[in-house]
Design a protein around this motif. Structure first.
Motif, PDB file in Angstrom:
ATOM      1  N   GLU A  87       2.327  12.229   5.722  1.00  8.30           N
ATOM      2  CA  GLU A  87       1.936  10.961   5.107  1.00  8.30           C
ATOM      3  C   GLU A  87       3.119  10.350   4.359  1.00  8.30           C
ATOM      4  O   GLU A  87       3.365   9.153   4.441  1.00  8.30           O
ATOM      5  N   MET A 101      -1.743  14.255  -4.560  1.00  5.08           N
ATOM      6  CA  MET A 101      -1.535  15.269  -3.519  1.00  5.08           C
ATOM      7  C   MET A 101      -1.106  14.499  -2.291  1.00  5.08           C
ATOM      8  O   MET A 101      -1.708  13.468  -1.976  1.00  5.08           O
ATOM      9  N   ILE A 102      -0.105  15.017  -1.583  1.00  5.95           N
ATOM     10  CA  ILE A 102       0.314  14.288  -0.395  1.00  5.95           C
ATOM     11  C   ILE A 102       1.040  15.215   0.572  1.00  5.95           C
ATOM     12  O   ILE A 102       1.780  16.102   0.152  1.00  5.95           O
ATOM     13  N   ALA A 147      -0.444   8.750  -5.765  1.00  5.61           N
ATOM     14  CA  ALA A 147      -1.102   9.927  -5.193  1.00  5.61           C
ATOM     15  C   ALA A 147      -0.861  11.148  -6.070  1.00  5.61           C
ATOM     16  O   ALA A 147       0.163  11.259  -6.745  1.00  5.61           O
ATOM     17  N   ARG A 167       0.832  -1.207   0.000  1.00  4.14           N
ATOM     18  CA  ARG A 167       0.000   0.000   0.000  1.00  4.14           C
ATOM     19  C   ARG A 167       0.866   1.256   0.000  1.00  4.14           C
ATOM     20  O   ARG A 167       0.536   2.248  -0.645  1.00  4.14           O
ATOM     21  N   ILE A 217       0.525   3.980  -2.921  1.00  5.96           N
ATOM     22  CA  ILE A 217       0.112   5.375  -2.712  1.00  5.96           C
ATOM     23  C   ILE A 217       1.221   6.329  -3.155  1.00  5.96           C
ATOM     24  O   ILE A 217       0.972   7.323  -3.826  1.00  5.96           O
TER      25      ILE A 217
END
Lengths: 356, 356
Positions: free
Chosen positions: B292, B287-288, B285, B277, B281
């Motif tokens: 995170e 936007m991050i 992604a 995962r 991500i």
């Protein structure tokens, strides 16, 4: 066709095409009918219920409703069989559970039509609960089919009917036409913007019920909402249908479309982020719960319908809504029934189906 | 070499190799020294601070510490320049902020050695704060280098020293050897199992400080922990070093390894799920946030070190820990300073660096 053949694909209602299929998953119409010569199911004893069952078996499988009607003895099946039928929306949860007034498994069955376009539960709350399902916004087509089925059945069965009240049913909310109209809607944008609550309130004011994917209590998993009429007394089928076709559904579709356009216009990066993360997790997770899957599939479905991702088709997504449910998952993968084993099998199945 | 050339890669300490680099990110040793002929920085006026600065400039860039020492006038730079140096751990947050007792920007600078293996802050709390950084567990090598630097400096500068107390420093906790030893550890498994709290308690009992990636207040982002000694008085360098090398660090390494093995043995699917995962991500992604990213990089780093994923090397992961920090991100991508723009630029940068 046997119940085991049902598992590997979705029925008609999840085909993912049909009018307005970006928002309207499926259209359903249900009729409630009772044989005049027997008491309602809840008042019928075991012998009477068997007689009703036998009578219906004969009428429903004599070829007049098609050559390949699948007759499933719901009492004889396993819990997993019953759960499978619930997941496919061929029978109700209540029907799967049975009737505690009756010792052992209450006599009951479901007749499933070709392609799962119709399903007739025998000895649910009413003797017959006829349901027709169509992909997308096809209430008129569904009505025309259920009307035909009703005619076929009525030509050889005597239904309980009052000139004053119309068709008599076990529960007063179904008296009259006995018709229930429902549409399954995918409303991720209204959910995201919070406007779904306005839709809920408006629906309540119009005496409509708004439920989740699996009826009452299943709180809009996957942003899927079933909207249906609550009462049938005092209005004819055409009026109820016309409300749905020309007013209720177009209105909700329009709200959802506006909300989707707003998402694209105002926050495209946030939208793509959610869509891409959904795809990423679905194609990489090694353990996943049903709840998470439904949420992610919802985002992915929105992404495909808005043309922002093209890695997968709507039909595959719709099928995954179904295949990842516990009984389907277990039938398809043969996994152990423990939650942890299921979460792993579910993740494996999704990766396989998405070609990851 | 100018400050602008620092941005695009990480310094020595993030190279990602060296002994025990699966757990020990880097080793650092710091010395505090003060010129005998000037008051401590907090008691020095602007003119005196300039004199200290000039004196050090001459001594640190005369080639005796290498030909390519980069002298950065911290007072003259922009806030972003200072933030960049903080993110690279070349200067402290306090040093970046400056000294409110002094009007305008307090005179201060940092001399950065080749490959960022050392950095000497001038006019921080002490006149000179010498820091040596090494990738992995290399305290002995770091000590040998800082000892050499100390000798070079002492041969031409007169440091404040008391026969009774040792080197005199502005803050009593540094009096004596003035040495601070620290290791940056990656402890994702101890964090996951909750055993990190035991490590924290044990460290406290041994008078060690446990901090996050950016010192006090940065609560173990990315499961990165800096462990350092608290006091220097009354113990010589060798004793402090020996504690770290033969006892403290090996112990923590051993705990973390046990916790990692337990994760692999007891819950391999849950482990792979987290790792996959994280990869998913990071590579999808749009936007991050920094927080995170650090959490996901930590999982990915654990996965690579356990041989459960091989899509990326440790050096790239280590560099991303740095490149995704605000000032680096802004310098590399030229993005707008708004949080939303940063989150998008950060996601883009990560996808590019991970080849997604």
């Amino acid at each position: 066709m046997s119940i085991h053949q049902l598992t590997n694909s979705a029925g008609e209602w999840l085909r993912g095409n049909g009018p307005h299929s970006d928002i309207v998953i499926s259209s359903r119409i249900r009729l409630a009918r009772n044989l005049a010569s027997y008491p309602f199911v809840n008042a019928a004893n075991r012998r009477q219920r068997f007689e009703i069952l036998n009578r219906c078996h004969e009428q429903l499988t004599n070829g007049r409703l098609g050559d390949d009607v699948l007759w499933v003895d719901v009492a004889a099946g396993t819990d997993e069989d019953r759960q499978l039928l619930v997941e496919r929306h061929l029978i109700s949860r209540q029907f799967a559970k049975g009737d505690t007034q009756i010792e052992g498994q209450a006599p009951r069955a479901v007749a499933v039509g070709s392609g799962e376009t119709f399903a007739i539960m025998v000895n649910e709350e009413d003797h017959l609960r006829v349901q027709v399902m169509r992909t997308g916004m096809q209430l008129a087509e569904a009505f025309s089919q259920i009307d035909h089925i009703d005619d076929v059945l009525e030509s050889s069965m005597d239904f309980a009917y009052s000139n004053r009240w119309g068709y008599l049913t076990a529960c007063p909310t179904n008296v009259g036409t006995g018709i229930r109209v429902s549409v399954m809607l995918h409303l991720p944008a209204l959910k995201l913007t919070g406007e779904i609550e306005k839709v809920r309130r408006a629906a309540r004011d119009m005496h409509l019920a708004v439920r989740g994917l699996f009826g009452e209590g299943s709180e809009a998993l996957g942003d899927l909402y079933q909207v249906s009429n609550q009462t049938t007394l005092g209005r004819n089928e055409r009026e109820i249908l016309a409300d749905f076709e020309s007013s209720i559904v177009p209105q909700i579709i329009s709200y959802e479309q506006q909300a989707r356009h707003a998402l694209v216009r105002q926050r495209p990066a946030a939208l793509d982020d959610r869509i891409q993360r959904a795809w990423a997790i679905l194609t990489h997770a090694r353990m996943i719960t049903t709840e998470e899957v439904l949420g992610l599939l919802s985002q992915l479905r929105l992404g495909v319908n808005l043309g922002r991702i093209d890695n997968v088709g709507i039909r595959t997504i719709n099928e995954l809504f179904l295949m990842t449910q516990p009984a389907h998952l277990q039938r398809i993968t043969g996994c152990e029934p423990e939650p942890a084993a299921r979460r792993e099998a579910r993740a494996d199945l999704i990766r396989r189906r998405l070609g990851a």
